[in-house]
Design a protein around this motif. Structure first.
Motif, PDB file in Angstrom:
ATOM      1  N   PRO A 120      84.486  47.068  58.261  1.00 13.47           N
ATOM      2  CA  PRO A 120      84.566  45.932  57.336  1.00 13.47           C
ATOM      3  C   PRO A 120      84.384  44.596  58.076  1.00 13.47           C
TER       4      PRO A 120
ATOM      5  N   GLN B 135      86.589  42.045  58.449  1.00 13.52           N
ATOM      6  CA  GLN B 135      87.847  41.324  58.620  1.00 13.52           C
ATOM      7  C   GLN B 135      87.840  40.340  59.782  1.00 13.52           C
TER       8      GLN B 135
ATOM      9  N   CYS C  27      78.475  46.158  55.713  1.00  6.57           N
ATOM     10  CA  CYS C  27      79.741  46.887  55.892  1.00  6.57           C
ATOM     11  C   CYS C  27      79.493  48.378  55.641  1.00  6.57           C
TER      12      CYS C  27
ATOM     13  N   ARG D  54      84.362  46.099  51.394  1.00  5.46           N
ATOM     14  CA  ARG D  54      85.274  46.056  52.523  1.00  5.46           C
ATOM     15  C   ARG D  54      85.841  47.465  52.746  1.00  5.46           C
TER      16      ARG D  54
ATOM     17  N   HIS E  87      87.759  50.393  54.304  1.00  8.23           N
ATOM     18  CA  HIS E  87      88.964  50.272  55.150  1.00  8.23           C
ATOM     19  C   HIS E  87      89.406  51.641  55.678  1.00  8.23           C
TER      20      HIS E  87
ATOM     21  N   THR F 253      87.977  45.351  48.701  1.00  9.26           N
ATOM     22  CA  THR F 253      87.303  44.093  48.377  1.00  9.26           C
ATOM     23  C   THR F 253      88.248  43.097  47.723  1.00  9.26           C
TER      24      THR F 253
END
Length: 374
Positions: A202, A204, A218, A239, A241, A258
């Motif tokens: 992702p 981050q 991503c 995103r 994870h 997300t």
């Protein structure tokens, strides 16, 4: 950093409540969390199969930073080494000692001591600074004679990737770029039985200003150390994870966070979803197909995710651990104050839960070491 030894308090029984989902569906307001105190764990049962999973559940608080520094030391990884009876976890972003420095992440090593009945009687907690070549570690997994960590990287080029940290030795880079392009912020990893490594990437690090502007989407990746085969397995995830494999390794589960903004707040109109993908073989190579929504979190955003050998899926969420059948039906929730960000199975009936400032042990109904993936 000096180690801290703590005697484990006796296990306490979890309060168990049976809820009829038909009644939940008719409510005009969202399902409220129980108003238990910050040192209490309870279980909500929505389906009869949940009883076989939790049995007569009990819990204890292994470690806490809530009363002292309030630092979120128990955030990611939760990698359990059965051979050494140790847990490895990574913190969330911590403030540096000097304001001119950037945020840091620490690794926690927790050594478990047991009595003759294999019950945990004490823990030794040691906080470790990550080696310089493995900055900002996040997720991890037991691997060979050590731990495989995701390193999120820094603003410097050529940082970030997967690193293998053998016991007592410096980390070894495993894969650190996609054919010359830096990864975003590798976050969670799982190792399949064939030795391949599946991991999420992702953004981050960029969103929290310790990583350069991404040069890749991503993705979900798969890497085979023996051959060097690195490939993108899934994209179009805002995103990605957490990641987990089903017990027969025919399905990959990925949590998409997300809904979490860069500052940690949430926009719950966006994805807080666990997706499932089928693994198929074409010309001897694996591909992901049939992407589908497996579950949308009841409360908050799904973070860490694991499966047991029966195929049930456990997701760390804002209400604790939401447990789903292999078919995506909600079975129940282990409700944990403050929610759960990462989780893993230990020995026998043990489930370790990372809840930012607290590390919990929950003992559930399964009594056979081989019934849980570890």
């Amino acid at each position: 950093m000096a180690a801290v030894t703590k005697s484990v308090i006796p296990l306490q029984q979890c309060k168990v409540e049976l809820i009829d989902l038909r009644g939940c569906a008719r409510r005009s307001s969202p399902r409220p969390l129980k108003s238990h105190d910050q040192n209490d764990i309870s279980v909500t049962v929505y389906h009869g199969d949940m009883a076989a999973i939790v049995g007569t559940p009990s819990f204890c608080l292994l470690l806490s930073s809530h009363e002292a520094s309030n630092n979120p030391f128990f955030h990611e990884a939760c990698a359990y080494r059965a051979d050494r009876d140790e847990l490895y976890m990574t913190s969330s972003l911590l403030k540096p000692a000097r304001t001119s420095d950037g945020p840091i992440v620490l690794i926690s090593k927790v050594k478990l001591t047991r009595n003759d009945t294999r019950a945990i009687v004490s823990v030794e907690w040691q906080k470790l600074r990550p080696p310089q070549n493995m900055p900002m570690p996040a997720g991890g997994a037991a691997y060979h004679n050590g731990v495989l960590f995701c390193s999120q990287g820094t603003l410097a080029d050529g940082t970030g990737g997967l690193y293998y940290m053998p016991y007592g030795q410096p980390p070894e880079p495993v894969v650190t770029n996609f054919f010359g392009r830096d990864f975003n912020s590798p976050h969670s990893v799982v190792v399949a039985r064939d030795g391949s490594m599946w991991f999420t990437d992702p953004p981050q690090g960029f969103e929290r200003a310790f990583r350069a502007n991404p040069v890749l989407p991503c993705h979900v990746y798969r890497y085979v150390p023996e051959t060097g085969d690195l490939r993108v397995m899934a994209d179009d995830l805002g995103r990605p994870h957490g990641i987990a494999l089903s017990p027969d390794e025919s399905t990959v589960y990925v949590t998409n966070t997300t809904a979490v903004r860069a500052d940690g707040s949430q926009d719950l109109r966006l994805a807080a979803t666990t997706y499932a993908f089928d693994i198929i073989k074409r010309f001897g190579s694996p591909f992901l197909t049939n992407r589908r929504i497996f579950a949308f979190s009841m409360t908050g955003v799904p973070m860490g995710i694991i499966c047991d050998t029966r195929g049930n899926v456990y997701a760390g969420c804002a209400d604790g651990v939401e447990i789903f059948s292999p078919g995506g039906e909600i079975l129940g929730v282990i409700e944990v104050p403050g929610g759960v960000t990462s989780l893993f199975f230990g020995r026998s009936d043990e489930l370790f839960l990372c809840a930012e400032q607290r590390l919990w042990l929950v003992r559930i109904g399964v009594k056979d070491d081989h019934d849980l993936l570890s």
